[in-house]
Design a protein around this motif. Structure first.
Motif, mmCIF file in Angstrom:
data_model
loop_
_atom_site.group_PDB
_atom_site.id
_atom_site.type_symbol
_atom_site.label_atom_id
_atom_site.label_comp_id
_atom_site.label_asym_id
_atom_site.label_seq_id
_atom_site.Cartn_x
_atom_site.Cartn_y
_atom_site.Cartn_z
ATOM 1 N N THR A 174 25.301 32.494 35.751
ATOM 2 C CA THR A 174 25.875 31.551 34.850
ATOM 3 C C THR A 174 26.412 30.262 35.323
ATOM 4 O O THR A 174 26.507 29.399 34.567
ATOM 5 C CB THR A 174 26.993 32.386 34.130
ATOM 6 N N GLY A 175 26.374 30.293 36.844
ATOM 7 C CA GLY A 175 27.106 29.240 37.382
ATOM 8 C C GLY A 175 28.574 28.738 37.088
ATOM 9 O O GLY A 175 29.210 27.953 37.736
ATOM 10 N N VAL A 176 29.318 30.067 36.942
ATOM 11 C CA VAL A 176 30.624 29.887 36.730
ATOM 12 C C VAL A 176 31.279 30.480 37.833
ATOM 13 O O VAL A 176 30.929 31.607 38.353
ATOM 14 C CB VAL A 176 30.825 30.728 35.555
ATOM 15 N N SER A 177 32.396 29.815 38.292
ATOM 16 C CA SER A 177 33.323 30.201 39.415
ATOM 17 C C SER A 177 34.057 31.607 39.120
ATOM 18 O O SER A 177 34.577 31.515 37.987
ATOM 19 C CB SER A 177 34.171 29.221 39.778
ATOM 20 N N THR A 178 34.127 32.613 39.868
ATOM 21 C CA THR A 178 35.085 33.486 39.758
ATOM 22 C C THR A 178 36.431 33.209 39.391
ATOM 23 O O THR A 178 36.788 33.900 38.481
ATOM 24 C CB THR A 178 34.722 34.879 40.906
ATOM 25 N N ARG A 179 37.135 32.510 40.226
ATOM 26 C CA ARG A 179 38.508 32.108 39.899
ATOM 27 C C ARG A 179 38.509 31.244 38.675
ATOM 28 O O ARG A 179 39.443 31.622 37.783
ATOM 29 C CB ARG A 179 38.860 31.259 41.082
ATOM 30 N N ALA A 180 37.557 30.495 38.328
ATOM 31 C CA ALA A 180 37.767 29.851 37.192
ATOM 32 C C ALA A 180 37.520 30.704 35.653
ATOM 33 O O ALA A 180 38.374 30.708 34.992
ATOM 34 C CB ALA A 180 36.910 28.828 36.732
ATOM 35 N N SER A 181 36.627 31.731 35.973
ATOM 36 C CA SER A 181 36.353 32.756 34.795
ATOM 37 C C SER A 181 37.812 33.641 34.718
ATOM 38 O O SER A 181 37.788 34.171 33.457
ATOM 39 C CB SER A 181 35.092 33.686 35.095
ATOM 40 N N LEU A 182 38.491 33.926 35.772
ATOM 41 C CA LEU A 182 39.559 34.611 35.555
ATOM 42 C C LEU A 182 40.998 33.738 35.046
ATOM 43 O O LEU A 182 41.721 34.410 34.683
ATOM 44 C CB LEU A 182 39.947 35.332 36.984
ATOM 45 N N GLY A 183 40.730 32.406 35.154
ATOM 46 C CA GLY A 183 41.717 31.657 34.865
ATOM 47 C C GLY A 183 42.806 31.363 35.971
ATOM 48 O O GLY A 183 44.121 31.408 35.678
ATOM 49 N N ARG B 9 43.622 47.934 30.356
ATOM 50 C CA ARG B 9 43.832 49.239 31.069
ATOM 51 C C ARG B 9 43.128 49.619 32.164
ATOM 52 O O ARG B 9 43.087 50.993 32.337
ATOM 53 C CB ARG B 9 44.593 50.307 30.178
ATOM 54 N N SER B 10 42.065 48.882 32.643
ATOM 55 C CA SER B 10 41.243 49.405 33.542
ATOM 56 C C SER B 10 41.807 49.102 35.068
ATOM 57 O O SER B 10 42.647 48.272 35.324
ATOM 58 C CB SER B 10 39.892 48.587 33.195
ATOM 59 N N ASP B 11 41.398 50.032 36.122
ATOM 60 C CA ASP B 11 41.886 49.651 37.348
ATOM 61 C C ASP B 11 40.569 49.232 38.080
ATOM 62 O O ASP B 11 39.846 49.996 38.439
ATOM 63 C CB ASP B 11 42.430 51.085 37.955
ATOM 64 N N LEU B 12 40.660 47.862 38.723
ATOM 65 C CA LEU B 12 39.829 47.435 39.393
ATOM 66 C C LEU B 12 40.221 47.328 40.910
ATOM 67 O O LEU B 12 39.852 46.295 41.552
ATOM 68 C CB LEU B 12 39.472 46.069 39.064
ATOM 69 N N GLY B 13 41.445 48.179 41.380
ATOM 70 C CA GLY B 13 41.672 47.995 42.758
ATOM 71 C C GLY B 13 40.744 48.215 43.697
ATOM 72 O O GLY B 13 39.972 49.019 43.895
ATOM 73 N N GLY B 14 40.674 47.288 44.576
ATOM 74 C CA GLY B 14 39.671 47.090 45.800
ATOM 75 C C GLY B 14 38.279 46.793 45.240
ATOM 76 O O GLY B 14 37.375 46.779 46.298
ATOM 77 N N ALA B 15 38.024 46.308 44.037
ATOM 78 C CA ALA B 15 36.995 46.325 43.686
ATOM 79 C C ALA B 15 36.151 44.724 44.251
ATOM 80 O O ALA B 15 37.052 43.856 44.505
ATOM 81 C CB ALA B 15 36.682 45.940 41.972
ATOM 82 N N LEU B 16 34.796 44.653 44.617
ATOM 83 C CA LEU B 16 34.369 43.591 45.199
ATOM 84 C C LEU B 16 33.794 42.838 43.944
ATOM 85 O O LEU B 16 32.946 43.145 43.259
ATOM 86 C CB LEU B 16 33.127 44.000 46.035
ATOM 87 N N ILE B 17 34.353 41.510 43.831
ATOM 88 C CA ILE B 17 34.245 40.732 42.719
ATOM 89 C C ILE B 17 33.642 39.579 43.145
ATOM 90 O O ILE B 17 33.439 38.402 42.141
ATOM 91 C CB ILE B 17 35.517 40.481 41.869
ATOM 92 N N GLU B 18 33.153 39.192 44.463
ATOM 93 C CA GLU B 18 32.701 37.712 44.577
ATOM 94 C C GLU B 18 31.423 37.432 43.724
ATOM 95 O O GLU B 18 30.608 38.258 43.618
ATOM 96 C CB GLU B 18 32.299 38.040 46.082
ATOM 97 N N GLY B 19 31.614 36.379 43.050
ATOM 98 C CA GLY B 19 30.658 35.783 42.339
ATOM 99 C C GLY B 19 30.441 36.259 40.860
ATOM 100 O O GLY B 19 29.654 36.223 40.133
ATOM 101 N N ALA B 20 31.388 37.204 40.618
ATOM 102 C CA ALA B 20 31.478 37.939 39.245
ATOM 103 C C ALA B 20 31.980 36.930 38.156
ATOM 104 O O ALA B 20 32.718 36.028 38.530
ATOM 105 C CB ALA B 20 32.357 39.061 39.164
ATOM 106 N N GLN C 269 46.565 42.765 36.071
ATOM 107 C CA GLN C 269 45.036 43.140 36.719
ATOM 108 C C GLN C 269 44.451 41.724 37.135
ATOM 109 O O GLN C 269 43.999 41.589 38.117
ATOM 110 C CB GLN C 269 44.153 44.148 35.914
ATOM 111 N N LYS C 270 44.626 40.800 36.160
ATOM 112 C CA LYS C 270 44.020 39.554 36.313
ATOM 113 C C LYS C 270 44.656 38.878 37.440
ATOM 114 O O LYS C 270 44.059 38.365 38.141
ATOM 115 C CB LYS C 270 44.310 38.615 35.077
ATOM 116 N N GLN C 271 46.196 38.803 37.588
ATOM 117 C CA GLN C 271 46.757 38.211 38.789
ATOM 118 C C GLN C 271 46.363 38.966 40.170
ATOM 119 O O GLN C 271 46.179 38.198 41.023
ATOM 120 C CB GLN C 271 48.320 38.440 38.618
ATOM 121 N N ALA C 272 46.212 40.329 39.977
ATOM 122 C CA ALA C 272 45.748 40.935 41.170
ATOM 123 C C ALA C 272 44.352 40.473 41.736
ATOM 124 O O ALA C 272 44.189 40.316 42.862
ATOM 125 C CB ALA C 272 45.695 42.279 41.068
ATOM 126 N N LEU C 273 43.433 40.411 40.871
ATOM 127 C CA LEU C 273 41.975 40.011 40.969
ATOM 128 C C LEU C 273 41.961 38.301 41.517
ATOM 129 O O LEU C 273 41.314 38.179 42.582
ATOM 130 C CB LEU C 273 41.449 39.830 39.860
#
Length: 110
Positions: A60-69, A23-34, A45-49
């Motif tokens: 960690t060497g993990v891709s942001t897209r992979a970590s979000l699924g 229930r967190s709102d991450l609208g417009g958050a900069l997530i490159e490399g997160a 929210q995951k789909q929006a990200l």
């Protein structure tokens, strides 16, 4: 981080492994490399990200897209915080924290 408003937050290269973002709102958050590995995030929210997720976390060497699924048809492709056997901490986190035996290369979380 449950129910937080993080609109336009700078989460660039953040390590959010196993965090709870329900229930967190991450609208417009900069997530490159997160790294969101095993984070609990509401599906909408995951789909929006996933629409703008990119980069690889330098720690960690993990891709942001992979970590979000992103791109997976399964809802939670990377385990859950309650199933540690399926979702162990990333290897590089263990290395950084010094839990690895340099001779055998085996690591254990303490």
């Amino acid at each position: 981080m449950d129910r937080m408003v993080l609109n336009d937050a700078n989460l660039t290269n953040a390590v959010l492994v196993r965090s709870v973002l329900t229930r967190s709102d991450l609208g417009g958050a900069l997530i490159e490399g997160a790294d969101f590995s095993d984070a609990v995030i509401d599906l909408p929210q995951k789909q929006a990200l996933c629409k703008y997720a990119k980069g690889t976390n330098p720690i960690t060497g993990v891709s942001t897209r992979a970590s979000l699924g992103c791109g997976n048809s399964r809802r939670n492709a990377y385990g859950t915080p309650s199933s540690p056997l399926l979702s162990a901490p990333p290897q590089k986190l263990l290395d950084r924290d010094g839990f690895c035996d340099k001779d055998t290369g085996l690591c254990e979380a303490k």
